[in-house]
Structures are given as C-alpha cells and as structure tokens.
Design an enzyme around this catalytic site. Structure first.
Site, short mmCIF file in Angstrom:
data_model
loop_
_atom_site.label_atom_id
_atom_site.label_comp_id
_atom_site.label_asym_id
_atom_site.label_seq_id
_atom_site.Cartn_x
_atom_site.Cartn_y
_atom_site.Cartn_z
N HIS A 62 0.64 -1.22 0.09
CA HIS A 62 -0.12 0.15 0.08
C HIS A 62 0.95 1.25 0.02
O HIS A 62 0.43 2.23 -0.77
CB HIS A 62 -1.07 0.04 1.22
N GLU A 106 -15.31 -0.01 -6.06
CA GLU A 106 -15.21 -1.43 -5.56
C GLU A 106 -16.38 -2.17 -6.05
O GLU A 106 -17.40 -1.89 -5.86
CB GLU A 106 -14.97 -1.38 -4.13
N ASP A 138 -18.44 -2.05 -11.10
CA ASP A 138 -17.52 -2.45 -12.01
C ASP A 138 -16.37 -1.39 -12.19
O ASP A 138 -16.90 -0.52 -13.13
CB ASP A 138 -17.92 -3.33 -12.92
N GLY A 139 -15.29 -1.39 -11.91
CA GLY A 139 -14.25 -0.34 -12.17
C GLY A 139 -14.08 -0.04 -13.76
O GLY A 139 -13.93 0.97 -14.21
N ASP A 156 -6.07 -1.30 -7.65
CA ASP A 156 -5.71 -2.49 -6.87
C ASP A 156 -6.56 -3.46 -6.81
O ASP A 156 -7.62 -3.50 -6.07
CB ASP A 156 -5.92 -1.43 -5.48
N PRO A 163 -13.87 -11.38 -11.19
CA PRO A 163 -14.35 -9.87 -11.87
C PRO A 163 -13.21 -8.98 -12.10
O PRO A 163 -13.14 -8.13 -12.59
CB PRO A 163 -15.04 -9.34 -10.34
N1 SAM Z 1 -3.67 -6.12 -2.92
C1 SAM Z 1 -4.18 -7.09 -3.38
C2 SAM Z 1 -3.62 -7.47 -4.70
O1 SAM Z 1 -2.50 -7.24 -4.96
O2 SAM Z 1 -4.09 -8.85 -5.02
C3 SAM Z 1 -5.75 -6.47 -3.79
C4 SAM Z 1 -6.53 -6.25 -2.73
S1 SAM Z 1 -8.30 -5.70 -2.96
C5 SAM Z 1 -8.87 -6.72 -1.93
C6 SAM Z 1 -8.76 -6.26 -4.46
C7 SAM Z 1 -10.14 -5.97 -4.77
O3 SAM Z 1 -10.34 -5.74 -6.22
C8 SAM Z 1 -11.37 -6.74 -4.23
O4 SAM Z 1 -11.96 -6.13 -3.09
C9 SAM Z 1 -12.12 -7.07 -5.41
O5 SAM Z 1 -13.52 -7.14 -4.93
C10 SAM Z 1 -11.91 -5.95 -6.04
N2 SAM Z 1 -12.35 -6.14 -7.66
C11 SAM Z 1 -12.06 -7.13 -8.47
N3 SAM Z 1 -12.64 -6.94 -9.78
C12 SAM Z 1 -13.10 -5.65 -9.65
C13 SAM Z 1 -13.62 -4.91 -10.51
N4 SAM Z 1 -14.07 -5.09 -11.84
N5 SAM Z 1 -13.89 -3.55 -10.08
C14 SAM Z 1 -13.99 -3.00 -9.12
N6 SAM Z 1 -13.38 -3.72 -8.19
C15 SAM Z 1 -12.93 -5.23 -8.39
#
Ligand code: SAM
Length: 284
Positions: A62, A106, A138-139, A156, A163
């Site tokens: 982070h 998120e 969805d990002g 991130d 997803p």
């Molecule tokens: N630091 C971690 C890593 O390097 O693997 C990532 C941590 S964070 C928990 C990852 C986040 O991405 C999750 O909360 C997941 O729900 C989110 N995520 C996955 N696909 C996504 C999308 N298409 N749009 C937004 N968020 C998404």
C-alpha cells in the site's frame, strides 16, 4: 486438527498459511472470501483462493502503490482507486495533505464491510474521511462511462480472474487514459512476474497502446508468493522517470509521511528492473 489455507492461484506451486482462527468464510455475491488469523502475518484476507492482503505485510504494497505516483506527480488532488476494498490503499492516499478527494470504485460491498469489521487496522477510519468517496460498481464500467478526471488512477485489483479479469485489458487501460488529467499517472497491480510472466507481457503491450511511458516498479511482499511483485506504471510524462531521491526527499518530508517500506531512495531504485522483467516488457 490445524487447518491450513492453501492458495489455488497457481497450478503447480502454492503457498500455505496456517489458519489459527477462521473469522469469516463465505461466498459474497461475487467472490469466495476468507478472513483468518495466522500467528506470523496476523489477520489475512483471501479472495477466490489468493491472498489479497495481511496485517503483517500490507504496508509494503500500500505504501508503494500510493506514495510512488503521488510523490512523483507532486500535485495530486484527485485520486481514483479501482478495487482496494480492504481500505489500506485508501488510507495511504489520504495521508497526503494535498489530496482533495479519493474515489474508490469497488465491485464488492461485502469486501469493504467485512474488512472494516475484521481487518479494521487496514483502513483505520479512512472510509469515514470526508475526502473519501466509495462507489460500488465495476471499475471497468466506471472508467468507460464517467466524465470525471483524476490525477492518479490506482488499480488495486485482484488477479486477472473472476471480476478482476476485465481490469487487465487494453480497453480498460484506454478508458483509464481518457480519465486522467494531463500528466496523470496510472498504476496497476501487476502480479509476480516469476510466476505470472504473462501479466507483465500483456500489461506492457496493452498499456503501450495508450501511454507514451510504460514501465514497472517493484516491491517485495512476502505473502505475494513467488518473489518480486511488479506494479505497472503508465503515463505520458517522461520527466517522472528522471526524478532523483534528492528531488523526492523534500516532497516526502513535506507530506509528513511515516513509512515502514517506502523511502525516496527506494522509490528510485524500485524502477531498476532485472533483465528478465525488462525482456518481458519487450514481449519475450
Ligand atoms: N492488494 C491485493 C492484490 O494485490 O491482490 C488486492 C486487494 S483488494 C482486496 C482487490 C479488490 O479488487 C477486491 O476488493 C475486489 O472485490 C476488487 N475487484 C475485483 N474486480 C473488480 C472490478 N472489476 N471492479 C472493481 N473492483 C474489483
């Protein structure tokens, strides 16, 4: 009988962490989510069989994902985080006094709620900061549709499965480019090249379709199994790559950051890639 969490991210190697206490285990609407305690790393969040973050080593990732682009840019006001549901990155971005808003997009509300409940130390109140805005979406869809602009976009994300897969496409990166202000910087979670070489190959190719300057920088996150972890770096501004620790140190001091991993010297050194990663950037 002690239970172990064995990652399923790779077909032929896996790291295991002893689960001393399982705090939560359920499928959210979108992902298989497990939160457990491990004597060495503290509380651990795993999604779809891959460790996402731990109390013990989250600071590495982070700090590097937040401070490198924000200090390099030097005048960041608006940050977009795609993913990042645990809140550790959000907290680090908000440490910068010049940052006026951090918008987190998120896809899974369950990740945020469960991390606030079971891993409160990661966000440490960041979700309550008046500058923080959470959008559950969805990002990829958000950057395709928004007319807002950001100085830094931080992806991130999970790994390119489920997803998260859409967050590694050329179309997504092109939309991120559209949402950046002039001189803006995109940073991506880009895996462990020793085990996921295609993530660097493909991101280098896909980012190169939209940005003039594409490279990677490194962090060593113990629970991102397999050695060096890379973060993708994409911008049209070449001067960031010429910054020295002498340039960055006053910015670091002015921000008043207390860090356990990031230093201005490491910021510069993190971009000095090993030959095999440089070769992957060229498509080897
Ligand atoms: N630091 C971690 C890593 O390097 O693997 C990532 C941590 S964070 C928990 C990852 C986040 O991405 C999750 O909360 C997941 O729900 C989110 N995520 C996955 N696909 C996504 C999308 N298409 N749009 C937004 N968020 C998404």
């Amino acid at each position: 009988m002690t239970e172990w969490f064995a990652e399923t991210l790779h077909k032929d190697v896996a790291q295991s962490l002893r689960m001393d206490r399982v705090l939560f285990r359920e499928r959210t609407g979108l992902q298989e989510l497990v939160i457990f305690e491990n004597a060495r790393f503290g509380r651990v969040l795993a999604l779809d069989g891959a460790v996402q973050t731990t109390e013990g080593d989250e600071f590495v990732y982070h700090e590097m994902m937040a401070h490198v682009p924000i200090l390099a840019h030097g005048a960041v006001k608006r940050v977009l985080i795609v993913g990042g549901g645990d809140g550790g990155l959000l907290r680090r971005c908000l440490l910068h006094p010049g940052v006026e808003t951090v918008t987190m997009v998120e896809i899974d509300r369950g990740v945020i709620d469960l991390c606030v409940k079971y891993l409160p130390g990661l966000s440490a109140g960041a979700f309550d900061d008046a500058r923080a805005e959470v959008v559950i979406a969805d990002g990829a869809r958000f950057v395709a549709e928004t007319d807002r602009r950001f100085d830094v976009i931080l992806v991130d994300s999970t790994d390119p499965q489920g997803p998260g897969e859409v967050l590694f496409t050329a179309a997504f990166y092109a939309d991120c480019k559209r949402c950046l202000t002039p001189g803006g910087i995109l940073v991506t979670q880009n895996g462990v090249p020793f085990l996921q070489p295609d993530e660097v190959r493909h991101s280098a190719e896909h980012l190169g379709q939209s940005f003039a300057v594409v490279t990677f920088y490194m962090a060593v996150v113990p629970t991102y199994f397999g050695g060096i972890m890379t973060l993708g770096w994409a911008t049209d501004e070449a001067q960031y790559s010429r910054l020295t620790a002498t340039d960055l140190s006053p910015r670091f001091a002015a921000a008043g950051l207390q860090t356990r991993y990031y230093t201005p010297e490491l910021h510069v050194g993190a971009f000095a890639l090993p030959a095999f990663i440089k070769a992957l950037c060229q498509g080897a």
